[in-house]
Each structure stands twice: as structure tokens, then as C-alpha cells.
Write a protein that holds these residues in place. Structure first.
Motif, mmCIF file in Angstrom:
data_model
loop_
_atom_site.group_PDB
_atom_site.id
_atom_site.type_symbol
_atom_site.label_atom_id
_atom_site.label_comp_id
_atom_site.label_asym_id
_atom_site.label_seq_id
_atom_site.Cartn_x
_atom_site.Cartn_y
_atom_site.Cartn_z
ATOM 1 N N MET A 1 61.890 -58.165 11.238
ATOM 2 C CA MET A 1 60.881 -58.890 12.016
ATOM 3 C C MET A 1 59.837 -57.913 12.558
ATOM 4 O O MET A 1 60.189 -56.864 13.111
ATOM 5 C CB MET A 1 61.530 -59.636 13.178
ATOM 6 N N LYS A 2 58.559 -58.248 12.399
ATOM 7 C CA LYS A 2 57.490 -57.380 12.857
ATOM 8 C C LYS A 2 57.432 -57.337 14.386
ATOM 9 O O LYS A 2 57.910 -58.249 15.064
ATOM 10 C CB LYS A 2 56.151 -57.856 12.306
ATOM 11 N N GLU A 4 54.866 -57.691 16.289
ATOM 12 C CA GLU A 4 54.056 -58.774 16.857
ATOM 13 C C GLU A 4 54.858 -60.063 16.993
ATOM 14 O O GLU A 4 54.712 -60.798 17.972
ATOM 15 C CB GLU A 4 52.823 -59.019 15.982
ATOM 16 N N SER A 5 55.735 -60.340 16.024
ATOM 17 C CA SER A 5 56.582 -61.529 16.097
ATOM 18 C C SER A 5 57.566 -61.416 17.251
ATOM 19 O O SER A 5 57.831 -62.402 17.966
ATOM 20 C CB SER A 5 57.331 -61.734 14.779
ATOM 21 N N ARG A 6 58.120 -60.232 17.455
ATOM 22 C CA ARG A 6 59.049 -60.029 18.573
ATOM 23 C C ARG A 6 58.342 -60.210 19.906
ATOM 24 O O ARG A 6 58.905 -60.778 20.851
ATOM 25 C CB ARG A 6 59.682 -58.640 18.488
ATOM 26 N N PHE A 272 48.117 -62.979 16.020
ATOM 27 C CA PHE A 272 48.747 -63.651 17.158
ATOM 28 C C PHE A 272 47.903 -63.571 18.423
ATOM 29 O O PHE A 272 48.395 -63.863 19.511
ATOM 30 C CB PHE A 272 50.130 -63.039 17.437
#
Length: 324
Positions: A1-2, A4-6, A272
Motif C-alpha cells: 500500500m502506498k 498516500e493511501s495509508r 488525494f
């Protein structure tokens, strides 16, 4: 998971925590069991009355005002390519305040009238800035400076009316400070609907906003009608800010500080940027409102004052760091 997603997942978790804190704490604190019982049983006892007529409207108001103001600021900063662009800077908020003061002087006292006046004032001020920029073919920096000038003009006109009609305009004092006391869910429904619709459109057009933020020449080279898209995003920004201001009053700094903070966290990743700005704005205002209830219990400090106390020093730091 990147990364930014975290960050986005973490922000959602923080939002849920901030909403729970807002529902639990206030002049009368509720335990989790009392909160759950009040929510399930309805306003039949004291816990249910507090939940449905005080905490829930206030939490919803803080959630959507922070969401809308931060998203509005993120859109403006992208469209104008200026980190100092925000609804409170270019005259959107002060335009809303002016029309509210005018409506009070004319005898309007109902919450619906005040909300509608704030919304129309924000929209008209944004359209005026847009018309001026198109008329003189202004650059993005000129649009920002025009908005700052209109901001001071609207504030001066509002202050003149407050001096000439002190009794009629006295209610506008609470509106200018900003806060969520005495709100009902029914009063929030129209503004929440506008915010939701404008946010959906903004998220749908996030790629176009990213292209527009690259610059006029680059966007035109990719076949974009920059004038039309800039007008659309300015209208979306004014819809978001106007709807939020219609029930929250003139909350400053949210649309300025939150998008700048998110931009630093993402470090150039734009995918995001809009959703994280909106969620972070909701967290910021919700926590500030909860803190405003607890700071001087049993007295309450308007959340607009808390936001300004936080935003003022941070804004000064941004200016000093920008000069360096």
C-alpha cells in the motif's frame, strides 16, 4: 500500500475519532453507553434530548463546514496557483457577511433567511470576482488581489451598516465570529445537500483541476478551455464556501491552512489532494469545536475564536517562511 493511501485511511480513522469526541463531550459529558442509549431511544430522556437537539446537529455542522471550507480553499489554491488563496481571503466570506448584515437591517431574523443571505452573498462575490477577471483578462495573481480588495470593501460596508443600525445588526456579531450554537438538523439540510453535490462534481473533475493547476499554457496545449473550467471551479468553490458560511458564520483560516498542510504532507502527489483536504478540514473544525466547549466550562468560547487563535500564528509562520 502506498504512503498516500495509508495517509488517507489514517485521516478517515481520525475523522471518526473526532466525531465521537464531539458527540461525547460538552457542557454535559456523556459516556459511550449513555450516547448509544440516547441515540437508540430518541429524545425521550435527557441523554436522547442532548444527543438529538445539541450534539448531533453541532457535530454535523462542524463536519460539513470544515469539509466544505477546506475543499473550497484547495480548489481556489489550485485554480489560482497561489497558496494564499482562500474563501476568507478573496472576499467570499465577507460577501456573505455583508448580505447577512443587509438582511438583518431590513428586518429578517429567521435562520432560513440568514442562511440564504449568506449563501447568496458568497455566490455573488465569487461571480463578481470572476466577471472582473474576465473583463480585464486578469492573471491569476490579479484575480487574487481583486478578491482581497473586495474583501476589505465588503467588510467596510458591513461595519458601516452595523454603526448606522446597531440594534438591527447586533445579531450579525455572532455570525461574524463563527459558531454552531442553536443549530437544528432541519436548518442544515439545504446547505448539506449543496455541499454534497458540489463536492461530487469537484471530485469528478479532479483531473481537470490538476491540469489547470499546471498553468495556462500547459492546460491550453492539452486542449482545455481554461476560461470555462476556471469559471466552473470558482463557482464550485463559492457554492461550497457559501453553503458552509450559511450556517457556521465566518470561520476564517480553514480554507487557507488545511490545504497548505495537506500539500506538505503529500509532497507533490495530487491524486488525494482534494479528498484529504476535505477530510482534514472536517477533523480540524470538529476538534476545534469540541475544544471550544471544554476550554472554559461551563462557559463556551465560539469556535471561530479558537480557529483564529490557531490560524493566526500559523499564517504568520507561513508568511515569514515564504519570504525566506
Amino acid at each position: 500500500m502506498k504512503a498516500e493511501s495509508r495517509i488517507l485511511i489514517l485521516s478517515v480513522v481520525l475523522l471518526v475519532v473526532s466525531l465521537l469526541l464531539s458527540l461525547l463531550f460538552g457542557s454535559v459529558n456523556l459516556s459511550p453507553s449513555e450516547l448509544l442509549r440516547g441515540a437508540l431511544q430518541g429524545p425521550k430522556d435527557s441523554e436522547g434530548f442532548i444527543f438529538y437537539y445539541s450534539r448531533l446537529p453541532r457535530t454535523v455542522a462542524a463536519l460539513f463546514s470544515g469539509f466544505a471550507l477546506a475543499l473550497s480553499g484547495a480548489i481556489l489554491q489550485s485554480v489560482l496557483s497561489n497558496s494564499l488563496a482562500a474563501p476568507g481571503i478573496i472576499g467570499v466570506n465577507s460577501g456573505a457577511g455583508l448580505l447577512v448584515t443587509i438582511s438583518l437591517v431590513l428586518g429578517a431574523l429567521s435562520g432560513w433567511t440568514i442562511s440564504l443571505s449568506a449563501f447568496l452573498g458568497a455566490l455573488l462575490s465569487s461571480l463578481l470576482i470572476l466577471m472582473l477577471s474576465r473583463k480585464i483578462r486578469a492573471s491569476r495573481s490579479t484575480v487574487l488581489l481583486s478578491g482581497v480588495s473586495l474583501n476589505y470593501i465588503f467588510k467596510a460596508l458591513s461595519d458601516i451598516l452595523s454603526v448606522l443600525f446597531p440594534k438591527e445588526a447586533s445579531v450579525s456579531g455572532d455570525f461574524k465570529v463563527g459558531g454552531f450554537s442553536s443549530l437544528s438538523l432541519v436548518r442544515l439540510y439545504p446547505a448539506v445537500a449543496v455541499i454534497a453535490l458540489a463536492a461530487i462534481v469537484a471530485f469528478t473533475l479532479s483531473e481537470e483541476l490538476e491540469v489547470l493547476s499546471m498553468g495556462e499554457d500547459e492546460a491550453k496545449a492539452l486542449g482545455m478551455n481554461t476560461g470555462l473550467m476556471r469559471a466552473l471551479f470558482v463557482v464550485l468553490s463559492s457554492l461550497l464556501a457559501g453553503a458552509a458560511v450559511s450556517f457556521s458564520g465566518l470561520l476564517g483560516f480553514v480554507g487557507l491552512l488545511v490545504p497548505n498542510g495537506v500539500r506538505r504532507i503529500l509532497k507533490g502527489e495530487r491524486r488525494f489532494y482534494l479528498p484529504l483536504s476535505a477530510i482534514s478540514g472536517a477533523i480540524f473544525v470538529t476538534l476545534a469545536d469540541t475544544f471550544s466547549r471544554l476550554l472554559f466550562q461551563p462557559y463556551e468560547v465560539p469556535v471561530g475564536i479558537i480557529v483564529s487563535l490557531i490560524g493566526g500564528p500559523v499564517f504568520l509562520y507561513m508568511v515569514i517562511r515564504g519570504r525566506k
